[in-house]
Design an enzyme around this catalytic site. Sequence first.
Site, PDB file in Angstrom:
ATOM      1  N   ILE A  29       0.845  -1.208   0.000  1.00  0.00           N
ATOM      2  CA  ILE A  29       0.000   0.000   0.000  1.00  0.00           C
ATOM      3  C   ILE A  29       0.877   1.253   0.000  1.00  0.00           C
ATOM      4  O   ILE A  29       0.563   2.254  -0.653  1.00  0.00           O
ATOM      5  CB  ILE A  29      -0.974  -0.016   1.201  1.00  0.00           C
ATOM      6  CG1 ILE A  29      -1.761  -1.341   1.225  1.00  0.00           C
ATOM      7  CG2 ILE A  29      -1.931   1.161   1.122  1.00  0.00           C
ATOM      8  CD1 ILE A  29      -2.558  -1.579   2.494  1.00  0.00           C
ATOM      9  N   ASP A  82      15.096   0.766  10.457  1.00  0.00           N
ATOM     10  CA  ASP A  82      14.045   0.086  11.220  1.00  0.00           C
ATOM     11  C   ASP A  82      13.462   1.094  12.227  1.00  0.00           C
ATOM     12  O   ASP A  82      14.217   1.791  12.909  1.00  0.00           O
ATOM     13  CB  ASP A  82      14.695  -1.093  11.957  1.00  0.00           C
ATOM     14  CG  ASP A  82      13.661  -2.040  12.502  1.00  0.00           C
ATOM     15  OD1 ASP A  82      13.695  -3.222  12.107  1.00  0.00           O
ATOM     16  OD2 ASP A  82      12.815  -1.607  13.320  1.00  0.00           O
ATOM     17  N   LEU A  83      12.150   1.126  12.309  1.00  0.00           N
ATOM     18  CA  LEU A  83      11.519   2.105  13.208  1.00  0.00           C
ATOM     19  C   LEU A  83      11.883   1.875  14.677  1.00  0.00           C
ATOM     20  O   LEU A  83      11.715   2.776  15.497  1.00  0.00           O
ATOM     21  CB  LEU A  83       9.990   2.062  13.072  1.00  0.00           C
ATOM     22  CG  LEU A  83       9.367   2.565  11.776  1.00  0.00           C
ATOM     23  CD1 LEU A  83       7.863   2.724  11.954  1.00  0.00           C
ATOM     24  CD2 LEU A  83       9.966   3.887  11.326  1.00  0.00           C
ATOM     25  N   SER A  88      -7.040  -1.184  10.795  1.00  0.00           N
ATOM     26  CA  SER A  88      -7.650  -2.290  10.050  1.00  0.00           C
ATOM     27  C   SER A  88      -9.059  -2.555  10.568  1.00  0.00           C
ATOM     28  O   SER A  88      -9.357  -2.348  11.750  1.00  0.00           O
ATOM     29  CB  SER A  88      -6.796  -3.537  10.272  1.00  0.00           C
ATOM     30  OG  SER A  88      -7.481  -4.687   9.870  1.00  0.00           O
ATOM     31  N   TYR A 111      -1.843  -9.572  16.174  1.00  0.00           N
ATOM     32  CA  TYR A 111      -1.794  -8.537  15.129  1.00  0.00           C
ATOM     33  C   TYR A 111      -2.906  -7.507  15.366  1.00  0.00           C
ATOM     34  O   TYR A 111      -2.667  -6.292  15.379  1.00  0.00           O
ATOM     35  CB  TYR A 111      -1.943  -9.171  13.737  1.00  0.00           C
ATOM     36  CG  TYR A 111      -2.262  -8.164  12.652  1.00  0.00           C
ATOM     37  CD1 TYR A 111      -1.279  -7.302  12.169  1.00  0.00           C
ATOM     38  CD2 TYR A 111      -3.553  -8.047  12.118  1.00  0.00           C
ATOM     39  CE1 TYR A 111      -1.578  -6.359  11.186  1.00  0.00           C
ATOM     40  CE2 TYR A 111      -3.854  -7.108  11.137  1.00  0.00           C
ATOM     41  CZ  TYR A 111      -2.871  -6.270  10.678  1.00  0.00           C
ATOM     42  OH  TYR A 111      -3.174  -5.335   9.712  1.00  0.00           O
ATOM     43  N   LYS A 149      -2.963  -3.201  16.402  1.00  0.00           N
ATOM     44  CA  LYS A 149      -3.721  -2.095  15.783  1.00  0.00           C
ATOM     45  C   LYS A 149      -4.573  -1.380  16.835  1.00  0.00           C
ATOM     46  O   LYS A 149      -4.638  -0.152  16.885  1.00  0.00           O
ATOM     47  CB  LYS A 149      -4.611  -2.618  14.645  1.00  0.00           C
ATOM     48  CG  LYS A 149      -3.850  -3.187  13.467  1.00  0.00           C
ATOM     49  CD  LYS A 149      -3.029  -2.117  12.748  1.00  0.00           C
ATOM     50  CE  LYS A 149      -2.230  -2.668  11.603  1.00  0.00           C
ATOM     51  NZ  LYS A 149      -1.224  -1.734  11.092  1.00  0.00           N
TER      52      LYS A 149
END
Length: 339
Positions: A14, A60-61, A126, A150, A154
């Site tokens: 995306i 990498d964050l 999401s 996961y 979010k």
Amino acid sequence: MSQKILVTGGAGYIGSHTSLLLLEAGFEVVVVDNLSNSSVESLRRVEKLTDQFIRFYKVDLTNFDALSDIFKEHQFDAVVHFAGLKAVGESSQIPLTYYEQNIYGTINLMKAMQKFNCKRIVFSSSATVYGDPASVPIKEDFPISATNPYGRTKLFIEEIMRDQAIADSDWQIVLLRYFNPVGAHKSGQIGEDPQGIPNNLMPFISQVAVGKREKLSVFGNDYPTPDGTGVRDYIHVVDLSDAHVKAIQKITGLLGVTTLNLGTGKGYSVLDMVKAFEKGSGKTIAYEIVDRRPGDIAECWADPALANKVLSWKATKGLDDMIDDTWRWQSQNPLGYDS
Ligand code: NAD
Ligand code: UD1
């Protein structure tokens, strides 16, 4: 002078489409990505398609110092935050990695943003945060819950962002809850390139069509839906990306946290998708009905009215575009970016 946008995870599915649309809309784009699930080839292709340059950092964050160095070098007007891990099944096997990459990564990003006084962010949430919704279509004020690590990342990130907006009213945050992104850019040059066996329906179907996989397993045909298979709200990735561009264009006028569903408002079953793909590609999609996948729900589709209103945006691409564009990408790049 054009506005400068940091796109985290910009080399991904995306993120690459959104970077392309941001460039076409006149924004300058800087990408940070650790390439854990992508390749810089996607960005090279975006550069070719737009004839514009993307400054890329392989960072990498979770590395705050490296992230800070990027913020020292650039004054960003806003951040579009895609970076994160997204495989539901894997998240139950390695939850600590998911919490570290997604949550700690986001906290680092927001700390760097706070430090360098960039307080506008658009975040990839999401529809998974709705858990098993009591009814469809789903509206933004429905209760939220999660059934796997996961989904919990979010949910927690949404809450963290809400807390930050309460603590500091300068923050302007847009939480975009995606339904099922599919499709590819119409050029056939960029698209979804999953590593290993795809978890999601569309990439699986297209790999069967191209001969890379033998047959699709349809996860259950005994759901309370018209043909018994699961119903989802598939949205073209270019429509989805366009909503991000609109969110960035409107964000200065939005106060605090704005939460929006990104879907079409229409649901299609697994067998609808198989039939439509066969028609669009001219290939037969072999499939067999197998047991339900644990954690799946019968129906999930959006009420997108709020996003339509707030962003002056609407999904314009139908199922035929989703299939044709997926098929163009898949058939021109049978091995994804390695083709
Ligand atoms: P993707 O895997 O193609 O893109 C994510 C990108 O983030 C990848 O390029 C990856 O290398 C990068 N990344 C991961 N962890 C990182 C880290 N710690 N530091 C820097 N870069 C990192 O996935 P996508 O489909 O483009 O999804 C983008 C976002 O949208 C994700 O946050 C995902 O959870 C969310 N989302 C996706 C879907 C979907 O169906 N694709 C649905 C709902 C939400
Ligand atoms: C899944 C995730 C969701 C995540 C989203 C985007 C689960 C339980 N949910 O959503 O949290 O936000 O992806 O990454 O994993 N199907 C098959 N055979 C397949 C694959 C899928 O029949 O090989 C069916 C599923 O049962 C479902 C539909 O196709 O009915 C869509 O599945 P998928 O593409 O995985 O998306 P979601 O399950 O909606």
